[in-house]
Design a protein around this motif. Sequence first.
Motif, mmCIF file in Angstrom:
data_model
loop_
_atom_site.group_PDB
_atom_site.id
_atom_site.type_symbol
_atom_site.label_atom_id
_atom_site.label_comp_id
_atom_site.label_asym_id
_atom_site.label_seq_id
_atom_site.Cartn_x
_atom_site.Cartn_y
_atom_site.Cartn_z
ATOM 1 N N ASN A 59 0.391 -1.598 0.156
ATOM 2 C CA ASN A 59 0.022 0.181 -0.172
ATOM 3 C C ASN A 59 1.041 0.943 0.004
ATOM 4 O O ASN A 59 -0.021 2.642 -0.210
ATOM 5 N N VAL A 60 1.545 1.187 0.343
ATOM 6 C CA VAL A 60 2.492 2.412 0.092
ATOM 7 C C VAL A 60 4.309 2.309 -0.566
ATOM 8 O O VAL A 60 4.699 0.896 -0.751
ATOM 9 N N HIS A 61 4.314 3.561 -0.866
ATOM 10 C CA HIS A 61 5.709 3.193 -2.163
ATOM 11 C C HIS A 61 6.812 4.656 -2.306
ATOM 12 O O HIS A 61 5.946 5.556 -0.792
ATOM 13 N N GLN A 62 7.837 4.156 -2.104
ATOM 14 C CA GLN A 62 8.564 5.778 -2.137
ATOM 15 C C GLN A 62 9.431 6.323 -3.206
ATOM 16 O O GLN A 62 9.880 5.059 -3.692
ATOM 17 N N ILE A 63 9.448 7.521 -3.283
ATOM 18 C CA ILE A 63 10.346 7.615 -4.871
ATOM 19 C C ILE A 63 11.280 9.199 -4.376
ATOM 20 O O ILE A 63 10.084 11.043 -3.942
ATOM 21 N N PRO A 64 12.534 9.471 -4.096
ATOM 22 C CA PRO A 64 12.951 10.581 -3.520
ATOM 23 C C PRO A 64 12.385 11.620 -5.114
ATOM 24 O O PRO A 64 12.921 11.019 -6.008
ATOM 25 N N CYS A 65 12.130 12.592 -4.638
ATOM 26 C CA CYS A 65 11.893 13.912 -5.286
ATOM 27 C C CYS A 65 12.138 15.507 -5.237
ATOM 28 O O CYS A 65 12.114 16.078 -4.406
ATOM 29 N N ASP A 66 13.200 16.114 -5.906
ATOM 30 C CA ASP A 66 13.454 16.796 -5.849
ATOM 31 C C ASP A 66 12.474 18.067 -7.371
ATOM 32 O O ASP A 66 12.250 17.641 -8.217
ATOM 33 N N VAL A 67 11.364 18.844 -6.597
ATOM 34 C CA VAL A 67 10.710 19.384 -7.194
ATOM 35 C C VAL A 67 11.512 20.784 -7.843
ATOM 36 O O VAL A 67 10.431 20.966 -9.002
ATOM 37 N N THR A 68 12.329 21.037 -8.017
ATOM 38 C CA THR A 68 12.676 22.145 -8.469
ATOM 39 C C THR A 68 13.547 21.268 -10.525
ATOM 40 O O THR A 68 13.878 21.349 -10.932
ATOM 41 N N ASP A 69 13.424 19.970 -10.503
ATOM 42 C CA ASP A 69 13.859 18.622 -10.963
ATOM 43 C C ASP A 69 12.894 18.340 -11.988
ATOM 44 O O ASP A 69 12.056 17.697 -11.612
ATOM 45 N N LYS A 70 13.020 18.734 -13.087
ATOM 46 C CA LYS A 70 11.523 18.014 -13.951
ATOM 47 C C LYS A 70 12.026 16.590 -14.549
ATOM 48 O O LYS A 70 10.373 15.815 -14.408
ATOM 49 N N THR A 71 13.218 16.177 -14.205
ATOM 50 C CA THR A 71 13.136 14.555 -14.520
ATOM 51 C C THR A 71 12.841 13.296 -13.128
ATOM 52 O O THR A 71 12.644 12.719 -13.510
#
Length: 257
Positions: A59-71
């Motif tokens: 039920n849970v997953h994780q993906i690191p993300c910097d929202v200033t990075d389009k990729t």
Amino acid sequence: MDKMLTGKVAVITGSGQGIGKTCAETFLKNGAKVCLSDVVVDRLQATYEEFKLQYGAENVHQIPCDVTDKTQIEDLFKGTVDTFGAIDIVFNNAGVGIYEDWESVIQINQIGVIRCTYLALEYMKKSSIGPGGIIINMASFAGLCSSPLDPIYACSKFGVVGFTLSHALHADVVDSGVRMAVLCPTFVDTKMIDDDNMKYFIEKIGVIKKEKLAEVVLEMVKDETNNGKCMVVTAQFHYYKDDFPKVEDVFLSTKQS
């Protein structure tokens, strides 16, 4: 508990702590599958491990993300669909408060939200590959009035309000099956309010509990009539603000003076 989000998939940016984490847990309790995301990897991992143990790895997953990075944003939405099959709910929550680098405030709070919204729509709209759903963008009460504490923060949040209310009415969104709404809380009990300059205003306004705000977000998800609406939340109450000027209000009159 009636799990009203059973079968739904949510993506929440900035969900390693604070409002995002609390909303993620509220969604999980209500039956949703949630992809957590945060720019601070250690913080994200700790929250993921906590929720995986409590709500199940399925039920849970994780993906690191910097929202200033389009990729990285693209990887977030694609990775969520690859894992859970679809996206029904996006809460663009990631943001910063008072910050020395004003350009970063705009990049994270405003441009990051816009980028996430555009990419989320590609994965959610029915004319593409999506099931429809809702995108909720985090703004602030500071995006509705003058905010002498931090003009740049206010600017970033004014931008989110204007973008969300406007884009919700765009032809590409209106017929897409995707609703867009914006959230404007006053002070919330997060680390963001740990600033001596805010004490006077906090004493006058009060502080919203994260759990209360999460329940309002859940209410917004359930409300199928709220496309293009702005939810204001204070420590005492919450309501949709509906007194924004409309384009029609400034149409030139044909009457001769």
